[in-house]
Design a protein around this motif. Structure first.
Motif, PDB file in Angstrom:
ATOM      1  N   THR A 114       0.850  -1.191   0.000  1.00 15.85           N
ATOM      2  CA  THR A 114       0.000   0.000   0.000  1.00 15.85           C
ATOM      3  C   THR A 114       0.883   1.237   0.000  1.00 15.85           C
ATOM      4  O   THR A 114       1.750   1.379   0.864  1.00 15.85           O
ATOM      5  N   LEU A 115       0.666   2.115  -0.968  1.00 19.48           N
ATOM      6  CA  LEU A 115       1.382   3.389  -1.012  1.00 19.48           C
ATOM      7  C   LEU A 115       0.475   4.465  -0.421  1.00 19.48           C
ATOM      8  O   LEU A 115      -0.674   4.617  -0.839  1.00 19.48           O
ATOM      9  N   SER A 125       3.256   9.308  -5.005  1.00 16.55           N
ATOM     10  CA  SER A 125       2.695   7.964  -4.815  1.00 16.55           C
ATOM     11  C   SER A 125       1.734   7.606  -5.947  1.00 16.55           C
ATOM     12  O   SER A 125       1.769   6.483  -6.474  1.00 16.55           O
ATOM     13  N   VAL A 129       2.060   4.557  -8.711  1.00 16.82           N
ATOM     14  CA  VAL A 129       1.023   3.552  -8.969  1.00 16.82           C
ATOM     15  C   VAL A 129       0.700   3.495 -10.461  1.00 16.82           C
ATOM     16  O   VAL A 129       0.543   2.419 -11.046  1.00 16.82           O
ATOM     17  N   ALA A 145      -3.441   2.136  -3.073  1.00 16.82           N
ATOM     18  CA  ALA A 145      -2.899   3.417  -2.596  1.00 16.82           C
ATOM     19  C   ALA A 145      -3.960   4.181  -1.823  1.00 16.82           C
ATOM     20  O   ALA A 145      -5.163   4.036  -2.070  1.00 16.82           O
ATOM     21  N   LEU A 147      -4.363   8.151  -1.164  1.00 15.33           N
ATOM     22  CA  LEU A 147      -3.833   9.459  -1.547  1.00 15.33           C
ATOM     23  C   LEU A 147      -4.620  10.551  -0.821  1.00 15.33           C
ATOM     24  O   LEU A 147      -5.837  10.679  -1.015  1.00 15.33           O
ATOM     25  N   VAL A 190      -7.526   2.621  -5.578  1.00 15.29           N
ATOM     26  CA  VAL A 190      -6.946   3.858  -5.050  1.00 15.29           C
ATOM     27  C   VAL A 190      -8.009   4.614  -4.271  1.00 15.29           C
ATOM     28  O   VAL A 190      -9.097   4.889  -4.791  1.00 15.29           O
TER      29      VAL A 190
END
Length: 324
Positions: A114-115, A125, A129, A145, A147, A190
């Motif tokens: 996971t970013l 990030s 991705v 991700a 964000l 995301v």
């Protein structure tokens, strides 16, 4: 309209930079470990790219059994003011973060990653991705991700102020700061978290709703920093894993919105200008001139190791907490 578009380019430089990255030579800290548990990689915003201080201040944690790492990178926006441009920061940092994920995947091919990124960190990030999703080397089901305040968030219509989106999806190109607009994540999950009055991730159209755009500019420091909460279950910095499934989450404004919707329909400045060959040529020329003024490049012309000198100096300043 021309005045509004030119002002917007300058504002985009400032807004995107209030919380995100500042040189360009990414310095990812690779964690040499046999731990193949779920990996969370945290990428901080402007001025804190080398320190991750936002995560430290929030006491960020990940679920039990998972591991947490920081991606450290130099964060630059304006050449001559910072060692490198925003374009150069993105060019170096996003691929370096993607490579970090690839290295982990090769060592732990069945483990999820996971970013997590905030502001400029969300930009890096999200870009990483997008790079990984296009290559398909990491299975999409193993990558996701979170964000927070993403400058490239997609444009969507809103009841309060009309069409709005990330500043890099709204603003036209600026010197050393090309605005590519929304990304294609190709099915990778995301979560995008944005406060309704945050100019960085939900900028109104300054052509059709100048009042909203001006109001967001005035609120920028407050709204852009309002992702924490005394309740850890509502603190997006402290518990990012809790929000991995929220999709596109728009949070209430930091204060009641006093402006209204757009007065008339209009394309975003980015749509108006980025395909205009005259404007594009002017911005590309200014970008090249700015790059020539970048500290590292100037030192290189004298035969000195400019990158090493400037990055070392900048890193020392950031580690010392300069600018906070």
């Amino acid at each position: 309209m021309k005045r509004a578009c030119l002002a917007l380019s300058a504002v985009a430089l400032t807004a995107t930079g209030l919380a995100a990255a500042d040189v360009a030579a990414a310095e990812p800290v690779q964690t040499a470990s046999a731990d193949c548990s779920h990996l969370y990689v945290l990428t901080d915003g402007r001025g804190r790219g080398l320190t991750g201080k936002t995560w430290d201040d929030a006491g960020t944690t990940v679920p039990a059994g998972a591991q947490m790492d920081k991606f450290r990178y130099d964060d630059g926006i304006v050449p001559g003011v910072h060692p490198h441009s925003l374009d150069e920061t993105r060019r170096v940092a996003a691929p370096a973060l993607a490579q970090k994920v690839l290295d982990f995947h090769r060592a732990c091919p069945g483990s999820p990653v996971t970013l997590v990124g905030y502001s400029f960190g969300a930009l890096i990030s999200g870009d990483a991705v997008e790079l990984l999703a296009a290559k398909n080397e990491v299975p999409h089901e193993l990558l996701n991700a979170v964000l927070i305040a993403d400058p490239r968030r997609h444009v969507a219509d809103t009841a309060s102020q009309g069409p709005s989106g990330g500043i890099m999806s709204v603003a036209p190109d600026g010197p050393g700061m090309h605005t590519p607009g929304p990304r294609d994540f190709r099915g990778v999950k995301v979560a995008s978290i944005c406060r309704e009055d945050d100019l960085v991730c939900n900028a109104a159209n300054p052509i059709s709703n100048a009042q909203a755009f001006t109001g967001e500019m005035q609120r920028l420091p407050t709204a852009h920093g309002a992702y924490g909460d005394a309740d850890p279950n509502r603190n997006y910095w402290a518990r990012p894993a809790n929000f991995a499934d929220v999709g596109d989450l728009v949070l209430p404004p930091s204060a009641p919105i006093t402006w209204g919707p757009a007065a008339f329909p209009a394309p975003m400045p980015r749509e108006l200008l980025n395909d205009n060959e005259v404007y594009k040529g002017a911005m590309d020329g200014l970008t090249q001139s700015g790059d020539a003024l970048a500290w590292a490049n100037v030192l290189n012309t004298f035969g000195l190791p400019g990158d090493e000198i400037v990055h070392g100096f900048w890193k020392a300043l950031q580690e010392a907490g300069a600018g906070y």
